[in-house]
Scaffold this motif. Structure first.
Motif, PDB file in Angstrom:
ATOM      1  N   UNK A   1       0.823  -1.212   0.000  1.00 53.83           N
ATOM      2  CA  UNK A   1       0.000   0.000   0.000  1.00 53.83           C
ATOM      3  C   UNK A   1       0.857   1.262   0.000  1.00 53.83           C
ATOM      4  N   UNK A   2       1.886   1.290   0.851  1.00 49.43           N
ATOM      5  CA  UNK A   2       2.759   2.465   0.910  1.00 49.43           C
ATOM      6  C   UNK A   2       3.581   2.612  -0.368  1.00 49.43           C
ATOM      7  N   UNK A   3       3.910   1.487  -0.982  1.00 47.85           N
ATOM      8  CA  UNK A   3       4.675   1.536  -2.230  1.00 47.85           C
ATOM      9  C   UNK A   3       3.828   2.100  -3.365  1.00 47.85           C
ATOM     10  N   UNK A   4       2.595   1.618  -3.463  1.00 52.41           N
ATOM     11  CA  UNK A   4       1.736   2.010  -4.575  1.00 52.41           C
ATOM     12  C   UNK A   4       1.057   3.363  -4.367  1.00 52.41           C
ATOM     13  N   UNK A   5       0.639   3.639  -3.132  1.00 52.66           N
ATOM     14  CA  UNK A   5      -0.119   4.861  -2.886  1.00 52.66           C
ATOM     15  C   UNK A   5       0.751   6.047  -2.490  1.00 52.66           C
ATOM     16  N   UNK A   6       1.809   5.783  -1.749  1.00 53.44           N
ATOM     17  CA  UNK A   6       2.701   6.861  -1.299  1.00 53.44           C
ATOM     18  C   UNK A   6       4.026   6.888  -2.057  1.00 53.44           C
ATOM     19  N   UNK A   7       4.160   5.991  -3.029  1.00 57.23           N
ATOM     20  CA  UNK A   7       5.359   5.947  -3.893  1.00 57.23           C
ATOM     21  C   UNK A   7       6.649   5.728  -3.097  1.00 57.23           C
ATOM     22  N   UNK A   8       6.559   4.955  -2.025  1.00 62.31           N
ATOM     23  CA  UNK A   8       7.753   4.653  -1.228  1.00 62.31           C
ATOM     24  C   UNK A   8       8.442   3.420  -1.819  1.00 62.31           C
ATOM     25  N   UNK A   9       8.950   3.605  -3.032  1.00 58.44           N
ATOM     26  CA  UNK A   9       9.481   2.483  -3.810  1.00 58.44           C
ATOM     27  C   UNK A   9      10.745   1.884  -3.205  1.00 58.44           C
TER      28      UNK A   9
END
Length: 208
Positions: free
Chosen positions: A46-54
């Protein structure tokens, strides 16, 4: 003189093994020094996709927990089998070794989403151990002076050891599964009647 000796030994470690183990140690040191927290590193789709925390796609492979027995155990096995692979079956094939890292990491990320694992470094280590063990089937192993067995049994022995320590074996099973997929596609399937190489190292990795 001692510093130069340590530096020489460090630089003699193959590039990929040196880079990965160094990144793991530095990440753990940063957590121990409270420069960062594990909450900034763990795998969270969720944080990767929504907050761009790649960065979490990478950092979850670098943290093995606080400094202690489990961390040291994992670092020893990571360093040992990563180096033996790089100096053995991947000697002179750095791009192929990096591709194995990328392929294994991608599969683990996908599978990890379904089994709710937040750190995948230990599973990645088991993958390296599995591939090495299958490519060296005749090597005799000794585990803490208690067990003698052939190399292909090593991942299963490690899983049993994890079970004895009260750890979840899902991590070990994931590493074994991904390692087997890579080994089958790279070493087994191409030699089967009608088989072929499905895993081909991208051209751009060879340019690095």
């Amino acid at each position: 003189m001692a510093y130069q000796t340590v530096q020489q030994e460090y630089l003699q470690i193959p590039f990929v093994t040196r880079a990965y183990t160094t990144a793991c140690v530095l990440t753990t040191a940063a957590v121990q020094l409270e420069l960062i927290t594990p909450f900034q590193l763990y795998f969270n789709p969720d944080l990767i996709l929504r907050n761009y925390q790649v960065w979490r796609l990478i950092t979850n492979f670098l943290f093995f927990g606080p400094v202690g027995f489990n961390f040291l155990f994992n670092m020893i096995f990571l360093y040992r089998y990563c180096r033996m692979l790089e100096e053995g079956s991947f000697r002179g094939r750095t791009a192929d070794f990096v591709f194995m890292f990328l392929f294994g990491g991608l599969l683990m990320t996908i599978f990890g989403t379904f089994v709710s694992l937040v750190f995948l470094g230990q599973a990645f280590t088991i993958m390296l151990v599995y591939v090495w063990s299958r490519r060296n089937p005749n090597v005799r192993m000794n585990f803490f002076g208690l067990l003698n067995f052939q190399a292909p049994f090593l991942p299963w022995v490690l899983m049993g050891f994890s079970l004895l320590l009260g750890n979840s074996i899902i991590v070990d099973l994931l590493g074994i599964a991904v390692g087997h997929v890579y080994f089958f596609l790279e070493d087994v399937f191409p030699n089967q009647p009608g088989g072929g190489r499905w895993l081909k190292t991208p051209f751009f990795l060879g340019l690095a």
